[in-house]
Design an enzyme around this catalytic site. Structure first.
Site, short mmCIF file in Angstrom:
data_model
loop_
_atom_site.label_atom_id
_atom_site.label_comp_id
_atom_site.label_asym_id
_atom_site.label_seq_id
_atom_site.Cartn_x
_atom_site.Cartn_y
_atom_site.Cartn_z
CG ASP A 195 -1.94 -1.16 1.08
OD1 ASP A 195 -2.29 -1.74 0.13
OD2 ASP A 195 -2.20 -1.94 2.55
CE LYS A 242 2.31 -2.50 -4.27
NZ LYS A 242 1.97 -2.06 -2.92
N GLY A 292 -4.61 -4.36 -3.84
CA GLY A 292 -5.50 -3.35 -4.14
C GLY A 292 -4.75 -2.23 -4.27
CG HIS A 293 -2.04 -2.31 -6.91
ND1 HIS A 293 -0.90 -2.64 -7.88
CD2 HIS A 293 -1.70 -2.72 -5.70
CE1 HIS A 293 -0.11 -3.77 -7.15
NE2 HIS A 293 -0.84 -3.86 -5.80
CD GLN A 314 0.89 -9.14 -2.29
OE1 GLN A 314 1.51 -9.64 -3.02
NE2 GLN A 314 -0.40 -8.65 -2.85
P1 GDP Z 1 -0.81 0.31 -3.79
O1 GDP Z 1 -1.38 -0.78 -2.96
O2 GDP Z 1 0.73 0.48 -3.29
O3 GDP Z 1 -0.99 0.61 -4.98
O4 GDP Z 1 -1.46 1.53 -2.52
P2 GDP Z 1 -3.04 1.51 -2.48
O5 GDP Z 1 -3.59 1.95 -3.47
O6 GDP Z 1 -3.49 0.44 -1.72
O7 GDP Z 1 -3.11 2.79 -1.36
C1 GDP Z 1 -2.49 4.13 -1.32
C2 GDP Z 1 -3.50 5.10 -1.37
O8 GDP Z 1 -3.03 6.32 -1.13
C3 GDP Z 1 -4.60 5.15 -2.38
O9 GDP Z 1 -5.76 5.60 -1.79
C4 GDP Z 1 -3.83 6.04 -3.29
O10 GDP Z 1 -4.86 6.84 -4.06
C5 GDP Z 1 -3.40 7.07 -2.23
N1 GDP Z 1 -2.22 7.96 -2.57
C6 GDP Z 1 -1.33 7.66 -3.28
N2 GDP Z 1 -0.33 8.57 -3.42
C7 GDP Z 1 -0.98 9.60 -2.53
C8 GDP Z 1 -0.18 10.89 -2.19
O11 GDP Z 1 0.68 11.10 -2.44
N3 GDP Z 1 -1.19 11.58 -1.45
C9 GDP Z 1 -2.24 11.07 -0.94
N4 GDP Z 1 -3.07 11.92 -0.09
N5 GDP Z 1 -2.82 9.87 -1.31
C10 GDP Z 1 -2.10 9.07 -2.14
P1 IMO Z 2 -1.19 -4.21 -2.07
O1 IMO Z 2 -0.31 -4.90 -3.36
C1 IMO Z 2 -0.94 -4.63 2.18
C2 IMO Z 2 -0.92 -8.74 3.89
C3 IMO Z 2 -2.41 -9.16 4.54
C4 IMO Z 2 -1.69 -10.19 5.61
C5 IMO Z 2 -0.44 -10.68 4.76
C6 IMO Z 2 -0.73 -12.26 4.10
O2 IMO Z 2 -2.23 -3.43 -2.31
O3 IMO Z 2 0.19 -3.43 -1.48
P2 IMO Z 2 -2.39 -12.68 2.04
O4 IMO Z 2 -3.90 -12.56 2.01
O5 IMO Z 2 -1.48 -12.28 1.11
O6 IMO Z 2 -1.95 -14.26 2.52
O7 IMO Z 2 -2.04 -12.24 3.54
O8 IMO Z 2 -0.16 -10.06 3.83
N1 IMO Z 2 -1.26 -8.02 2.62
C7 IMO Z 2 -1.15 -7.09 2.10
N2 IMO Z 2 -0.94 -5.89 2.74
N3 IMO Z 2 -1.18 -4.45 0.87
C8 IMO Z 2 -1.27 -5.58 0.22
O9 IMO Z 2 -1.36 -5.61 -1.26
C9 IMO Z 2 -1.22 -7.00 0.55
N4 IMO Z 2 -1.55 -8.12 0.33
C10 IMO Z 2 -1.70 -8.97 1.27
O10 IMO Z 2 -2.61 -8.11 5.27
O11 IMO Z 2 -0.84 -9.29 6.68
MG MG Z 3 -3.05 -1.71 -1.83
#
Ligand code: GDP
Ligand code: IMO
Ligand code: MG
Length: 430
Positions: free
Chosen positions: A13, A16, A40-41, A223
């Site tokens: 999270d 990416k 979840g991206h 991840q």
């Molecule tokens: P990922 O799994 O690495 O792709 O990240 P996620 O999408 O799960 O979580 C990142 C969250 O932060 C999302 O809601 C993005 O829209 C948001 N986000 C990304 N970059 C920024 C930033 O620079 N500032 C803010 N406020 N939100 C951001």
């Molecule tokens: P993105 O790509 C954050 C965590 C779960 C748990 C551990 C194992 O959005 O960054 P699993 O279901 O993979 O066997 O769970 O890994 N986890 C993540 N945490 N971002 C993710 O993906 C994750 N995918 C799995 O919360 O601790």
């Molecule tokens: Mg994510």
């Protein structure tokens, strides 16, 4: 630069999806190499927020070809939901644009049931998985009884699904969990196979040809480094190779592709984690609420896949330095700098202390962090809202100092600073 690997440097999270979307404006291929719909991206384009679990984040750009690599585990149900969501937004997911490796593994409802039953059996010591069947699907892969996407094309596919469900039912029964009726699963997966057939390909061959032709391939990690099966905070990890070398095995690329690869580490300006496991710089109470947010903004720290509140803390420079080494990161993209605006002071973990001794490298990696206590350096915060800043020069001096200190700890430059979720909210620091 032909191969660009975008990898999470923390516990996932990091943002990416947002960073891949930025690079994809200049890319040709966008490829996921590991994990499944545990990811979840998020990509934000104006008022539209795309939450992608399986399809690579570059898909929003019309010139991109999206690849789901052999290192992935694919739940067709989630894939079809995501394809529908994109189609409704006017984004093509035709077989020419969305290619799936024949060697990627399938996730079935039996894997999901096993994931949940295993977590229940672990009780208080559970891993906090996403419940998406990731661990059981990779278990089947390594024990060599998994079902691959190519198997969907075989005449005896239904029979094999039936055997798989029967096998899972034996384990579920040992765990005291109800079994599944194989018939509807067979039926549903037969229908899935018909719809997916034209997308299944030898994506390794296609990516190889693309790189040979000088095309740009963006490899997107799911991840983060600290959730890697080998290099993460084991056993509180996911079941795949999340780190940059995983991009080679997970896409079917050889070491020649790595020679000129650009490895970009995505790091959030603070630390978060969802699920169980060690987190030395974790904070609680009011400060945690301040960093996490209350859920009123889409970017507040609640899981994109599960909605769970994320644990939050100060940036951990020891673990960042480790991530730089394990991935071969050459440059950083720092996200969510805007969230730190308004904090009077910031803590940056620069070392760990154990029995009076300081450590910046750990004897056994991050496997057992419990004996260590973080050592912090205090830095000034800044008041200014940075979300409208677009140049390095316009960042508040204290923000620049924070980023420079982070660079010093990591030993690699910060190339991009994200100051908000929207496409244009980025500072390019060439
Ligand atoms: P990922 O799994 O690495 O792709 O990240 P996620 O999408 O799960 O979580 C990142 C969250 O932060 C999302 O809601 C993005 O829209 C948001 N986000 C990304 N970059 C920024 C930033 O620079 N500032 C803010 N406020 N939100 C951001
Ligand atoms: P993105 O790509 C954050 C965590 C779960 C748990 C551990 C194992 O959005 O960054 P699993 O279901 O993979 O066997 O769970 O890994 N986890 C993540 N945490 N971002 C993710 O993906 C994750 N995918 C799995 O919360 O601790
Ligand atoms: Mg994510």
């Amino acid at each position: 630069m032909p191969l660009q690997i975008i990898v999470g440097a923390q516990w996932g999270d990091e943002g990416k999806g947002r960073i891949v979307d930025w690079f994809a404006a200049q890319g040709d291929f966008s490829a996921r190499y590991n994990g499944g719909d545990n990811a979840g991206h998020t990509v934000t384009v104006g008022s539209r927020i795309f939450k992608l679990h399986l399809i690579p984040s570059g898909i929003i750009h019309p010139q991109i070809v999206a690849i789901l690599g052999n290192g992935m585990v694919v739940n067709p149900h989630t894939l079809f939901d995501e394809m529908d969501m994109l189609r409704q937004a006017g984004i093509s997911v035709s077989p020419e644009r969305l290619r799936l490796s024949y060697a990627a593994h399938l996730i079935t409802p039996a894997h999901q049931a096993l994931d949940k039953a295993l977590e229940a059996a672990r009780g208080k010591g559970n891993l906090g998985t996403t419940g998406r069947g990731i661990g059981p699907a990779y278990t089947d892969k390594t024990t060599r009884r998994g079902l691959r996407l190519a198997d969907m094309l075989a005449p005896d596919f239904c029979e094999r699904i039936g055997d798989h469900v029967a096998e899972a039912n034996r384990t579920l029964s040992m765990l005291g969990a109800p079994g599944l009726d194989p018939a509807p699963v067979c039926e549903q997966y037969r229908e899935f196979a018909g719809r997916l057939k034209s997308h299944i390909a030898d994506t390794s061959l296609e990516l190889h040809a693309a790189l040979q032709a000088g095309k740009t391939v963006l490899a997107e990690g799911a991840q983060g480094t600290l959730l890697d099966i080998d290099f993460g905070t084991y056993p509180f990890v996911t079941s795949s190779s999340t780190t940059a070398p995983g991009a080679l095995t997970g896409l079917g690329l050889g070491l020649d592709a790595a020679r000129d690869a650009r490895v970009i580490g995505v790091v959030k300006a603070f630390q978060t984690r969802v699920g169980s496991g060690p987190f030395p710089t974790e904070v609680f109470d009011d400060l945690a609420l301040r960093l996490r947010g209350t859920g009123e903004h889409p970017w507040d720290e609640y899981g994109t896949t599960t909605g769970r509140p994320r644990r939050v803390g100060w940036l951990d420079g020891v673990l960042l330095k480790y991530a730089i080494r394990i991935n071969g990161i050459r440059e950083l993209a720092v996200t969510k700098l805007d969230i730190l605006s308004g904090l009077k002071s910031l803590q940056l973990c620069t070392a760990y202390r154990r029995d009076g001794k300081l450590f910046t490298d750990l004897p056994f990696g991050p496997a057992d962090l419990s004996p260590y206590e973080p050592v912090y350096e205090e830095l000034h915060g800044w008041r200014e809202d940075v979300s409208a800043v677009r140049t390095w020069a316009d960042l508040p001096p204290a923000a620049k100092t924070y980023l420079e200190r982070l660079t010093g700890l990591a030993g690699v430059p910060v190339r991009l600073v994200s100051v908000g979720p929207e496409r244009e909210q980025i500072v390019n620091h060439p």
